[in-house]
Write an enzyme that holds these catalytic residues in place. Structure first.
Site, PDB file in Angstrom:
ATOM      1  N   ASP A   1      43.172  42.379  36.337  1.00  0.00           N
ATOM      2  CA  ASP A   1      42.044  41.546  35.888  1.00  0.00           C
ATOM      3  C   ASP A   1      41.891  40.328  36.793  1.00  0.00           C
ATOM      4  OD1 ASP A   1      41.280  43.126  33.800  1.00  0.00           O
ATOM      5  OD2 ASP A   1      42.239  41.926  32.241  1.00  0.00           O
TER       6      ASP A   1
ATOM      7  N   GLU B   1      39.975  48.421  39.612  1.00  0.00           N
ATOM      8  CA  GLU B   1      40.734  49.579  40.084  1.00  0.00           C
ATOM      9  C   GLU B   1      41.258  49.362  41.504  1.00  0.00           C
ATOM     10  OE1 GLU B   1      41.662  51.859  38.071  1.00  0.00           O
ATOM     11  OE2 GLU B   1      40.413  51.035  36.472  1.00  0.00           O
TER      12      GLU B   1
END
Length: 488
Positions: free
Chosen positions: A208, A140
């Site tokens: 990612d 995040e």
């Protein structure tokens, strides 16, 4: 700290994009073509950093009013300590980050403008270790530092005339109810919505990659990310109702493989269990789920069978369950033993403070917290417990001083403003009480109510000339903030 807060049920239409975990598959060969992340400031032409902060602040006020946030100083302190230990190893940090917890068993996490990151309590309880939880936060954080929301809006504005207003309601609803929210987005404009989703998938792949670097560089086990992905995939592979994050973004096996391959590029770390992580999970299990009497049976059985990850965390959960069942002597005995082993552990300090207050042992609570306040000045767990204890002991001047000093450094702390309002109410100081209540409403984005409270405070100020000037100035500030939001 055990304080009941009234929750205002307000549904706002706001610009809030849920950047949940998930994404589309991509081969490692394709990823290797571009190992560097896209420049996070590329969207500055659409949304400046200053405007992004304004949006983020407005959204956070609306989230406080519309979502069941966990207003718990101990858990807030834990998630922010963990989150900011990751932020310190991230590039492209343009503002202070704020991490908060939503009392929701759904497995989800999301990020929006201004460095605000929300984590559902269900995600924390599902993680088996701190590296797994940290992998989600790192993901995040990458969304925020790469300005994915701003970049999405920029791409959307180039690709289609679909306006921001057309997606606002569906996007917020996607946060609260993913099934309904995605349906609203798709019905607004199917082609444009699909293009927006595809762009988000690209963001996910970048998050990612960047998140993995943040995780590893922060000293956590990089295998936390693929381990958590694998656990999610296994648990929800055949379920008819997957968690929120998997409704908006699937988790194909290829993504787990890609994550595992990325993790192998970093040294594997066999880390000892984090006591605070286990205590946070124990607190959620005991205080935010189940009935006290049943919890006592569960945790007693776990201790008897030695069926636990951490004995101390299970003892802590049992102590909190005793407290909730009003067995204060049993709670005190357990918490005192735990605090002897860990004299400055804030989980144990908070639990023992609550117990002392219910037993009317105010001096014990104040003496313990006075010592800790010298060691950790302006720590939110210590300060708020200390102020709350002072209120119970009717030492209102002490509570006032603690809270006012704390709010200078933490003006957006909801609990501190609420406690200060209570302090003024206890002292029968209506002008200050209404002025403080106005700050509580403002933190919920309820500016008309906040301004009404200030007008009431002004009427009670009588001959307090300086107080009247401050109130009038604050009214103008709230009006300007409200008008600023209307202009955005």
């Amino acid at each position: 700290m055990n304080i009941a807060y009234k929750k205002t049920k307000v549904f706002f239409s706001t610009l809030l994009l849920t950047l949940t975990l998930g994404g589309a598959s991509q081969s490692m060969a394709q990823q290797n073509k571009n190992q560097l992340p896209e420049i996070g400031t590329s969207a500055v032409s659409t949304l400046s950093l200053d405007k992004e902060r304004i949006y983020g602040d407005a959204m956070m006020r609306q989230v406080r009013a519309s979502m069941p946030l966990i207003q718990d100083p101990v858990l807030i302190e834990y998630i922010n300590h963990l989150g900011n230990s990751l932020v310190r190893n991230a590039d492209g940090v343009n503002y202070k980050f704020d991490f908060f917890l939503v009392n929701n068993k759904e497995i989800n996490a999301f990020a929006f403008f201004g460095g605000h990151i929300g984590v559902h309590s269900g995600l924390l309880t599902m993680a088996d270790n701190e590296s797994e939880l940290a992998s989600v936060l790192a993901h995040e954080i990458a969304h925020v530092t790469q300005r994915h929301l701003a970049r999405k809006l920029e791409a959307q504005s180039r690709a289609t005339p679909w306006t921001l207003a057309g997606m606002v309601t569906g996007v917020l609803l996607a946060l609260v109810n993913p099934e309904a929210g995605m349906a609203a987005l798709m019905s607004a404009n199917a082609a444009s919505a699909q293009a927006g989703i595809n762009y988000t998938r690209s963001n996910e792949k970048e998050a990612d990659r960047v998140g993995m670097a943040i995780l590893a560089n922060s000293g956590f086990d990089p295998n936390g990310a693929p381990d958590f992905f694998k656990k999610m995939s296994t648990k929800y592979r055949y379920t008819s109702k997957p968690p929120a994050m998997l409704l908006t973004h699937p988790l194909p096996d290829s993504r787990i493989t890609d994550s595992r391959n990325r993790a192998q590029a970093y040294p594997s770390r066999l880390l000892p269990a984090s006591l605070d992580f286990e205590l946070a999970k124990a607190r959620l299990r005991s205080r935010y789920s189940g009935e006290p009497e049943n919890n006592i049976k569960i945790f007693t059985a776990e201790l008897r069978r030695q069926n636990y990850q951490s004995k101390e965390a299970t003892e802590y959960a049992l102590a909190l369950s005793y407290f909730a069942d009003k067995q204060y002597d049993a709670a005190e005995e357990l918490l005192t033993e735990l605090l002897v082993k860990h004299p400055n552990n804030l989980f144990f300090v908070d639990g023992l403070t609550d117990t002392y207050l219910e037993q009317k042992k105010y001096d014990k609570a104040l003496n313990m917290l006075e010592r800790l306040n010298l060691l950790m000045p302006n720590n939110q767990v210590v300060t708020l417990n200390y102020a709350n204890s002072a209120i119970y002991a009717e030492k209102y001047a002490l509570a006032n001083n603690l809270l006012q000093d704390f709010l200078i450094l933490n003006p957006g702390n909801f609990i501190a403003h609420d406690l200060l309002t209570e302090t003024y109410r206890k002292q029968d100081k209506p002008s200050q009480m209404h002025a403080s209540q106005a700050e509580v409403y403002a933190l919920l984005g309820l500016y008309p109510k906040a301004i009404d409270e200030l007008h009431t405070a002004y009427n009670f100020a009588d001959q307090q000339t300086l107080m009247k000037k401050r109130i009038k100035a604050r009214i103008v500030q709230f009006q300007e903030q409200e008008n600023q939001l209307k202009r955005l």
